[in-house]
Every structure is written in structure tokens, then in C-alpha cells.
Design a protein around this motif. Structure first.
Motif, PDB file in Angstrom:
ATOM      1  N   SER A   1       3.121   6.531  15.020  1.00 15.60           N
ATOM      2  CA  SER A   1       3.039   7.927  14.582  1.00 15.60           C
ATOM      3  C   SER A   1       2.000   8.710  15.381  1.00 15.60           C
TER       4      SER A   1
ATOM      5  N   GLU B   1      -0.240   0.318  12.391  1.00 15.91           N
ATOM      6  CA  GLU B   1      -0.693   1.477  13.186  1.00 15.91           C
ATOM      7  C   GLU B   1      -2.152   1.231  13.591  1.00 15.91           C
TER       8      GLU B   1
ATOM      9  N   ASP C   1       8.581 -10.623  12.433  1.00 19.24           N
ATOM     10  CA  ASP C   1       7.574 -10.012  11.552  1.00 19.24           C
ATOM     11  C   ASP C   1       6.745 -11.155  10.989  1.00 19.24           C
TER      12      ASP C   1
HETATM   13  N1  LIG Z   1       6.165   5.034   7.438  1.00 25.92           N
HETATM   14  C1  LIG Z   1       6.401   6.142   8.129  1.00 25.92           C
HETATM   15  O1  LIG Z   1       6.706   7.206   7.557  1.00 25.92           O
HETATM   16  C2  LIG Z   1       6.375   6.117   9.635  1.00 25.92           C
HETATM   17  C3  LIG Z   1       7.062   7.139  10.327  1.00 25.92           C
HETATM   18  C4  LIG Z   1       7.072   7.102  11.731  1.00 25.92           C
HETATM   19  C5  LIG Z   1       6.416   6.085  12.410  1.00 25.92           C
HETATM   20  N2  LIG Z   1       5.745   5.113  11.706  1.00 25.92           N
HETATM   21  C6  LIG Z   1       5.063   4.060  12.487  1.00 25.92           C
HETATM   22  O2  LIG Z   1       5.779   2.845  12.354  1.00 25.92           O
HETATM   23  C7  LIG Z   1       4.865   1.751  12.395  1.00 25.92           C
HETATM   24  C8  LIG Z   1       5.061   0.906  11.141  1.00 25.92           C
HETATM   25  O3  LIG Z   1       4.902   1.694   9.993  1.00 25.92           O
HETATM   26  P1  LIG Z   1       5.546   1.250   8.589  1.00 25.92           P
HETATM   27  O4  LIG Z   1       5.372   2.401   7.677  1.00 25.92           O
HETATM   28  O5  LIG Z   1       6.895   0.672   8.821  1.00 25.92           O
HETATM   29  O6  LIG Z   1       4.523   0.091   8.163  1.00 25.92           O
HETATM   30  P2  LIG Z   1       4.790  -1.158   7.210  1.00 25.92           P
HETATM   31  O7  LIG Z   1       3.455  -1.623   6.753  1.00 25.92           O
HETATM   32  O8  LIG Z   1       5.843  -0.848   6.200  1.00 25.92           O
HETATM   33  O9  LIG Z   1       5.408  -2.246   8.210  1.00 25.92           O
HETATM   34  C9  LIG Z   1       4.644  -2.929   9.182  1.00 25.92           C
HETATM   35  C10 LIG Z   1       5.245  -4.305   9.338  1.00 25.92           C
HETATM   36  O10 LIG Z   1       4.569  -4.961  10.408  1.00 25.92           O
HETATM   37  C11 LIG Z   1       4.438  -6.317  10.038  1.00 25.92           C
HETATM   38  N3  LIG Z   1       3.372  -6.928  10.836  1.00 25.92           N
HETATM   39  C12 LIG Z   1       2.036  -6.989  10.585  1.00 25.92           C
HETATM   40  N4  LIG Z   1       1.411  -7.652  11.579  1.00 25.92           N
HETATM   41  C13 LIG Z   1       2.368  -8.001  12.471  1.00 25.92           C
HETATM   42  C14 LIG Z   1       2.346  -8.697  13.716  1.00 25.92           C
HETATM   43  N5  LIG Z   1       1.203  -9.159  14.240  1.00 25.92           N
HETATM   44  N6  LIG Z   1       3.509  -8.897  14.368  1.00 25.92           N
HETATM   45  C15 LIG Z   1       4.684  -8.446  13.852  1.00 25.92           C
HETATM   46  N7  LIG Z   1       4.763  -7.773  12.689  1.00 25.92           N
HETATM   47  C16 LIG Z   1       3.625  -7.544  12.009  1.00 25.92           C
HETATM   48  C17 LIG Z   1       4.152  -6.281   8.553  1.00 25.92           C
HETATM   49  O11 LIG Z   1       4.427  -7.551   7.932  1.00 25.92           O
HETATM   50  C18 LIG Z   1       5.081  -5.181   8.073  1.00 25.92           C
HETATM   51  O12 LIG Z   1       6.353  -5.671   7.668  1.00 25.92           O
HETATM   52  C19 LIG Z   1       3.471   2.344  12.532  1.00 25.92           C
HETATM   53  O13 LIG Z   1       3.087   2.333  13.872  1.00 25.92           O
HETATM   54  C20 LIG Z   1       3.655   3.764  12.005  1.00 25.92           C
HETATM   55  O14 LIG Z   1       2.749   4.679  12.563  1.00 25.92           O
HETATM   56  C21 LIG Z   1       5.725   5.098  10.347  1.00 25.92           C
END
Ligand SMILES: NC(=O)c1ccc[n+]([C@@H]2O[C@H](COP(=O)([O-])OP(=O)(O)OC[C@H]3O[C@@H](n4cnc5c(N)ncnc54)[C@H](O)[C@@H]3O)[C@@H](O)[C@H]2O)c1
Length: 308
Positions: A115, A88, A37
Motif C-alpha cells: 500500500s 507491510e 504463506d
Molecule cells: N488490506 C488492504 O486493504 C490492502 C489493500 C491494498 C494493499 N494491501 C497490501 O497487501 C499486503 C498484505 O496486506 P493484507 O491486508 O492482505 O495483510 P494480511 O495480514 O491479511 O495478510 C498477510 C499474510 O502474509 C502472511 N505472511 C506473514 N509473514 C510471511 C512470510 N514471511 N512469508 C509469506 N507470507 C507471510 C501472513 O500469514 C498473512 O496471511 C500489504 O503489503 C498491504 O499493504 C493491503
């Protein structure tokens, strides 16, 4: 896959990534997990947050099987599974996979937690598009059993089969969608109800708290036991769903027509006054939500319906 040592590379360890890391570590006592990350305080952040996810598990044993990588190459080079949950954003995901493909072992499973960004869009720059599959969780995945497995038309059957085998072996509930579609299925259903909830508050029919109470005291518990088709099939008595539709069909149609009318009448596109108003009412009603309490109760419900 079943006999192979599992090594999961978690790419992006925010809300979803950390929850998945905990799930893998808890469900398989021999698997190892490497997190990559870009956040600068990653190790401190994981150290602070991960224990909260490792409920009823040997936390020390789990943490001993966890490592950190400083780049993608290091993260994926010995992975049997790569699981992506970074931002995302199509450009991010599309540029990530060809990079991962350069370094990852040839049989590793490649999953995106997106998502809504279809695997077919994400995979455009890959040399072998058959490898990628969306595995969409319902937040938080270390508690909620559902995983929507959404292959692209290119995803191989072998990848789908091994993905299902992995998750079924860990007591999860993977469901394969037969076509890519916006929002996949769980969110499409949830957002349809949410649209009605917003519309009914905006029209002054019920308050935010009233609607939450209505759902929690009716559909919530019912749907943890039987989904909508099974529920209405039971609701029709001996004649089943057909009888239900015959008896209640007029009322169903009236509700659907009212919904369509209301959606046109009340502009419920994002950014409108209703949105600000509903967000404020919800904030006033609940302040900051205690997700620990939510998660504890959810675990109890799942255990009660045989989904520990
Ligand atoms: N939050 C939800 O309810 C949910 C549910 C299902 C799916 N998702 C999907 O999961 C994914 C992440 O969502 P989230 O809510 O965990 O977001 P989040 O912002 O909590 O986490 C994203 C993470 O990615 C990291 N990041 C940023 N740039 C990066 C890079 N270049 N390389 C590696 N890591 C990097 C960030 O530091 C952060 O820790 C998205 O695609 C979202 O659509 C989210």
C-alpha cells in the motif's frame, strides 16, 4: 505473455493474497496458482475462505488449479508471475526479493501489492532492479477493477508493458503512476476525503452516519460514472471546468481554507482523543460489517456501469 501458460506464485495469502488468487483463477481458466504463506493452518484456512471469493465461478475447477508450496524456492521456481502481499514491512519485502530472484525464471514478472512501500525501496538488494513493479490493488481485488501500477525509476518498460497487457486482458483497470509517491493515488484521494470526514465529525458538524449517507447519496454513485474532473467539467455547463471554477471558485477556496484551518486547529494526528471517539461512534453505529452484502452490492454497481 499472451500465448504463455500463466503460473502465478502468491506470496502471502491474507486479505489481499487470497482475493488475488481467486481473481487469477476466475479470470483465466487455464492458469495455475501456487500459494506460499507462513501460517501453520494455511491449507485449512484457504479451503474455508477461498470459496467465498469464487462467486459465479466453477469452484471445483478453480481449486483443482491451486497448489501450496512449503518454501519460497518451491513457490516461485516455475512462476511466470510472482505476486507478493506479505506484511507491510520494508525489511520483510527488501529481504524477500533477492531470495525470490535466486529461484524464479528470468522472464517472470515480479509484483508487490504494497500500500505504500515504493518498489525503489524494496528493490535495493536485488541484482536486477528492473524486474520489480508495485501493482497496488483496491481491496478486494477480485471485485474492484483498479490496479495502480507504480514502477520505480529502474523498472523496465518491458515489465510495465507486460503488466498492463496481463491485467487489461483480464478486464481490469490498470493505471500507471508516473512517479512514486506516498500513498499512491487512490488512497491519497480517499484519505483526503476521510480526513475531512473525521474533522467534520470531530467538530460536531455531522454524525458518522450522516457523513456516510451524504457520500453514498451523492459522490458515491456520481464518481462511479465520472471522476472529479469529468464531473466538475460537466457541472460547469457549456463552459466546462473553467466555467465551473469561475462560478464556484470562491466557494471552493473557502472550503479549502477552512480545511487547512481546521487541520491546524483540531489536532487530527493519530492517537488523539478524536480518533478514539470516532472509532467508538462508528462501532456503535455499525457493529461488525457484513462484507458479503457490501461485495454483492458493489458487484451490481460495477456491472451497471459496464465493469463486470
Ligand atoms: N488490506 C488492504 O486493504 C490492502 C489493500 C491494498 C494493499 N494491501 C497490501 O497487501 C499486503 C498484505 O496486506 P493484507 O491486508 O492482505 O495483510 P494480511 O495480514 O491479511 O495478510 C498477510 C499474510 O502474509 C502472511 N505472511 C506473514 N509473514 C510471511 C512470510 N514471511 N512469508 C509469506 N507470507 C507471510 C501472513 O500469514 C498473512 O496471511 C500489504 O503489503 C498491504 O499493504 C493491503
Amino acid at each position: 505473455m499472451s500465448d504463455q501458460h500463466v503460473h502465478v506464485a502468491i506470496i502471502g495469502a491474507g486479505t489481499i493474497g487470497l482475493s488475488f488468487a481467486a481473481l487469477h483463477l476466475m479470470k483465466d481458466p487455464t492458469c495455475t496458482v501456487t500459494i506460499y504463506d507462513t501460517r501453520t493452518d494455511l491449507q485449512q484456512y484457504v479451503q474455508d475462505k477461498l470459496p467465498g471469493y469464487l462467486v459465479d465461478a466453477d469452484q471445483q475447477a478453480c481449486v483443482q488449479r491451486l497448489a501450496f508450496a512449503s518454501d519460497i524456492d518451491e513457490a516461485v521456481k516455475s512462476a511466470t508471475i510472482v505476486q507478493e502481499q506479505g506484511p507491510e514491512n520494508l525489511e520483510f519485502k527488501r529481504s524477500l526479493w533477492p531470495e525470490i530472484e535466486k529461484h524464479v525464471p528470468k522472464d517472470a514478472l515480479l509484483w508487490s501489492s504494497t500500500s505504500g512501500i515504493a518498489a525503489s525501496q524494496q528493490a535495493e538488494g536485488m541484482r536486477d532492479q528492473r524486474r520489480l513493479c508495485v501493482v497496488h490493488p483496491f481491496n478486494p481485488p477480485h471485485i474492484m477493477p483498479l490496479l495502480e501500477v507504480v514502477p520505480s525509476p529502474q523498472t523496465s518498460q518491458d515489465v510495465i508493458d507486460r503488466t498492463l497487457e496481463y491485467w487489461r486482458g483480464r478486464g481490469r483497470a490498470p493505471v500507471v503512476l508516473r512517479k512514486e509517491c506516498p500513498g499512491f493515488v487512490a488512497n491519497r484521494l480517499a484519505y483526503a476525503l476521510f480526513r475531512e470526514a473525521c474533522s467534520l465529525v470531530a467538530q460536531g458538524v455531522a454524525s458518522v452516519e450522516d457523513i456516510d449517507e451524504i457520500v453514498q447519496a451523492s459522490m458515491g454513485p456520481r464518481w462511479s460514472v465520472a471522476g472529479p474532473f469529468k464531473s466538475y467539467h460537466a457541472g460547469g455547463g457549456e463552459g466546462g471546468l473553467k466555467s465551473f471554477m469561475d462560478k464556484i471558485g470562491g466557494s471552493i477556496r473557502e472550503s479549502w481554507e477552512a480545511s487547512e484551518h481546521d487541520v491546524k486547529q483540531y489536532d487530527i494526528s493519530m492517537g488523539q482523543a478524536w480518533q478514539k471517539d470516532i472509532c467508538q461512534r462508528t462501532e456503535d453505529a455499525y457493529g461488525v460489517i457484513n462484507t458479503a452484502e457490501r461485495d454483492t452490492k458493489t458487484r451490481k454497481v460495477l456491472a451497471a456501469v459496464g465493469r463486470p
